[in-house]
Design a protein around this motif. Structure first.
Motif, mmCIF file in Angstrom:
data_model
loop_
_atom_site.group_PDB
_atom_site.id
_atom_site.type_symbol
_atom_site.label_atom_id
_atom_site.label_comp_id
_atom_site.label_asym_id
_atom_site.label_seq_id
_atom_site.Cartn_x
_atom_site.Cartn_y
_atom_site.Cartn_z
ATOM 1 N N ASP A 1 0.829 -1.208 0.000
ATOM 2 C CA ASP A 1 0.000 0.000 0.000
ATOM 3 C C ASP A 1 0.864 1.259 0.000
ATOM 4 O OD1 ASP A 1 1.001 -0.334 2.519
ATOM 5 O OD2 ASP A 1 -0.841 0.239 3.563
ATOM 6 N N ALA A 2 2.024 1.198 -0.664
ATOM 7 C CA ALA A 2 2.951 2.332 -0.657
ATOM 8 C C ALA A 2 2.299 3.591 -1.197
ATOM 9 C CB ALA A 2 4.200 1.990 -1.470
ATOM 10 N N ARG A 3 1.554 3.469 -2.287
ATOM 11 C CA ARG A 3 0.915 4.642 -2.891
ATOM 12 C C ARG A 3 -0.048 5.294 -1.912
ATOM 13 N NH1 ARG A 3 -3.576 6.228 -4.360
ATOM 14 N NH2 ARG A 3 -4.531 4.224 -3.848
ATOM 15 N N ALA A 4 -0.870 4.475 -1.265
ATOM 16 C CA ALA A 4 -1.847 5.012 -0.314
ATOM 17 C C ALA A 4 -1.159 5.622 0.897
ATOM 18 C CB ALA A 4 -2.819 3.910 0.108
ATOM 19 N N GLN A 5 -0.087 4.982 1.393
ATOM 20 C CA GLN A 5 0.621 5.523 2.547
ATOM 21 C C GLN A 5 1.142 6.933 2.279
ATOM 22 O OE1 GLN A 5 3.517 3.129 4.792
ATOM 23 N NE2 GLN A 5 2.875 1.369 3.568
ATOM 24 N N MET A 6 1.617 7.164 1.059
ATOM 25 C CA MET A 6 2.197 8.461 0.705
ATOM 26 C C MET A 6 1.178 9.416 0.113
ATOM 27 S SD MET A 6 5.924 7.270 -0.755
ATOM 28 C CE MET A 6 5.263 6.077 -1.935
ATOM 29 N N GLY A 7 -0.065 8.951 -0.016
ATOM 30 C CA GLY A 7 -1.122 9.807 -0.555
ATOM 31 C C GLY A 7 -0.910 10.189 -1.998
ATOM 32 N N VAL A 8 -0.328 9.286 -2.792
ATOM 33 C CA VAL A 8 0.000 9.614 -4.184
ATOM 34 C C VAL A 8 -1.205 9.376 -5.089
ATOM 35 C CG1 VAL A 8 1.465 9.059 -6.148
ATOM 36 C CG2 VAL A 8 2.440 9.105 -3.849
ATOM 37 N N LEU A 9 -1.617 10.414 -5.785
ATOM 38 C CA LEU A 9 -2.635 10.357 -6.827
ATOM 39 C C LEU A 9 -2.087 11.119 -8.029
ATOM 40 C CD1 LEU A 9 -5.797 11.236 -4.694
ATOM 41 C CD2 LEU A 9 -5.290 8.981 -5.669
ATOM 42 N N SER A 10 -2.598 10.816 -9.198
ATOM 43 C CA SER A 10 -2.078 11.509 -10.381
ATOM 44 C C SER A 10 -3.135 11.589 -11.468
ATOM 45 C CB SER A 10 -0.833 10.788 -10.931
ATOM 46 O OG SER A 10 -1.161 9.476 -11.371
ATOM 47 N N THR A 11 -2.871 12.470 -12.411
ATOM 48 C CA THR A 11 -3.680 12.574 -13.620
ATOM 49 C C THR A 11 -2.782 13.122 -14.710
ATOM 50 O OG1 THR A 11 -5.789 13.373 -14.545
ATOM 51 C CG2 THR A 11 -4.519 14.934 -13.197
ATOM 52 N N TRP A 12 -3.124 12.857 -15.943
ATOM 53 C CA TRP A 12 -2.298 13.352 -17.040
ATOM 54 C C TRP A 12 -3.154 13.687 -18.251
ATOM 55 C CZ3 TRP A 12 -2.757 10.318 -21.380
ATOM 56 C CH2 TRP A 12 -3.131 8.977 -21.190
ATOM 57 N N SER A 13 -2.606 14.529 -19.101
ATOM 58 C CA SER A 13 -3.257 14.876 -20.368
ATOM 59 C C SER A 13 -2.172 15.026 -21.422
ATOM 60 C CB SER A 13 -4.065 16.175 -20.240
ATOM 61 O OG SER A 13 -3.223 17.252 -19.853
ATOM 62 N N VAL A 14 -2.531 14.797 -22.659
ATOM 63 C CA VAL A 14 -1.552 14.859 -23.738
ATOM 64 C C VAL A 14 -2.071 15.760 -24.853
ATOM 65 C CG1 VAL A 14 -2.461 12.781 -24.886
ATOM 66 C CG2 VAL A 14 -0.095 13.481 -25.276
ATOM 67 N N ASP A 15 -1.192 16.581 -25.398
ATOM 68 C CA ASP A 15 -1.488 17.429 -26.550
ATOM 69 C C ASP A 15 -0.664 16.889 -27.705
ATOM 70 O OD1 ASP A 15 -1.571 19.418 -28.526
ATOM 71 O OD2 ASP A 15 -1.823 21.020 -27.048
ATOM 72 N N LEU A 16 -1.305 16.160 -28.615
ATOM 73 C CA LEU A 16 -0.577 15.509 -29.694
ATOM 74 C C LEU A 16 -0.009 16.515 -30.693
ATOM 75 C CD1 LEU A 16 -2.914 12.441 -30.346
ATOM 76 C CD2 LEU A 16 -0.755 12.508 -29.078
#
Length: 245
Positions: free
Chosen positions: A59-74
């Motif tokens: 649960d490393a991601r949850a322990q560190m509170g890591v969330l992400s999102t991304w977008s791409v401009d081709l």
């Protein structure tokens, strides 16, 4: 017999997190691999947080509170990755040739109040539980998780998570709410390309949808929990982060 009344939500709640913004060259192999492989995108995100927890922590991601999102401009060949965390990220391992700009890190420290109006954007993996073949009535038999693929179904998925004033932080089923309400007619939903991963993760296939709109805060503490933990499934794969302004 004494009746216990539900505790009224606090009028304010404070949200603190770190946001890192990475602008990458989508043509560089480092970024291109992350675009075509959801597991590689996960590794790119988590590469900024080595050493904070023991190696192999499930649960490393949850322990560190890591969330992400991304977008791409081709057209501009740019990949913008936004990473939220409870601890500061270190992006020195990202190849300099893959960066279009230096990583930008800021501390978010904001207090929310009942009645605040917030513009928001989130990318989610909207799913529902479907009864197994045969229609078993046994409550102990878990259904199969199936993703919504229509914008109207995605909107209904999100509406279930809204919280009108006076409602508890979760449904009776345990579904967590977001501490805010919204005008359903003003919500914009857009289906995004599905992301997947090749071997050894051939079964990984994530349907994604973007939701934009405006929220009115009804329960600040519950809102902060939703901002901190994210919503829905596939939070390890850049889904569930709610960005507000």
């Amino acid at each position: 017999m004494k009746t216990t009344r539900p505790t009224a939500p606090s009028a304010t709640a404070r949200f603190v997190a770190t946001h890192s913004v990475l602008t990458l060259d989508a043509r560089h192999p480092y970024a291109a691999k992350s675009l075509v492989d959801a597991q590689d995108m996960h590794r790119t995100v988590m590469s900024g947080f080595r050493g904070w927890v023991d190696n192999g922590s499930r649960d490393a991601r949850a322990q560190m509170g890591v969330l992400s999102t991304w977008s791409v401009d081709l057209k501009r060949a740019s990949l913008v990755l936004v990473v939220q965390s409870g601890v500061p990220g270190d992006w020195s391992r990202v190849p300099r040739a893959a960066l279009l700009d230096e990583p930008h890190t800021l501390t978010v420290d904001r207090t929310f109040r009942v009645g605040d109006t917030l513009d928001f954007r989130t990318v989610v993996h909207p799913t529902h539980s479907k009864s197994p073949a045969g229609g078993s009535a046994d409550a102990k038999v878990r259904g199969v998780r199936v993703a919504h693929t229509r914008p109207d179904h995605v909107k209904n998925w999100f509406l279930r998570r809204l919280q009108a004033e006076g409602e508890p932080p979760a449904e009776e089923s345990g579904l967590a709410r977001v501490g805010a309400t919204a005008d359903p007619a003003a919500l914009a939903v857009r289906m995004l390309p599905t992301v997947s991963s090749p071997a050894p993760h051939k079964g990984l296939r994530i349907i994604r949808a973007e939701i934009r709109g405006s929220l009115t805060v009804t329960d600040p503490a519950t809102l902060v929990a939703a901002l901190t933990r994210g919503i829905g499934h596939a939070r390890a794969y850049s889904c569930g982060l709610i960005l507000v302004r």
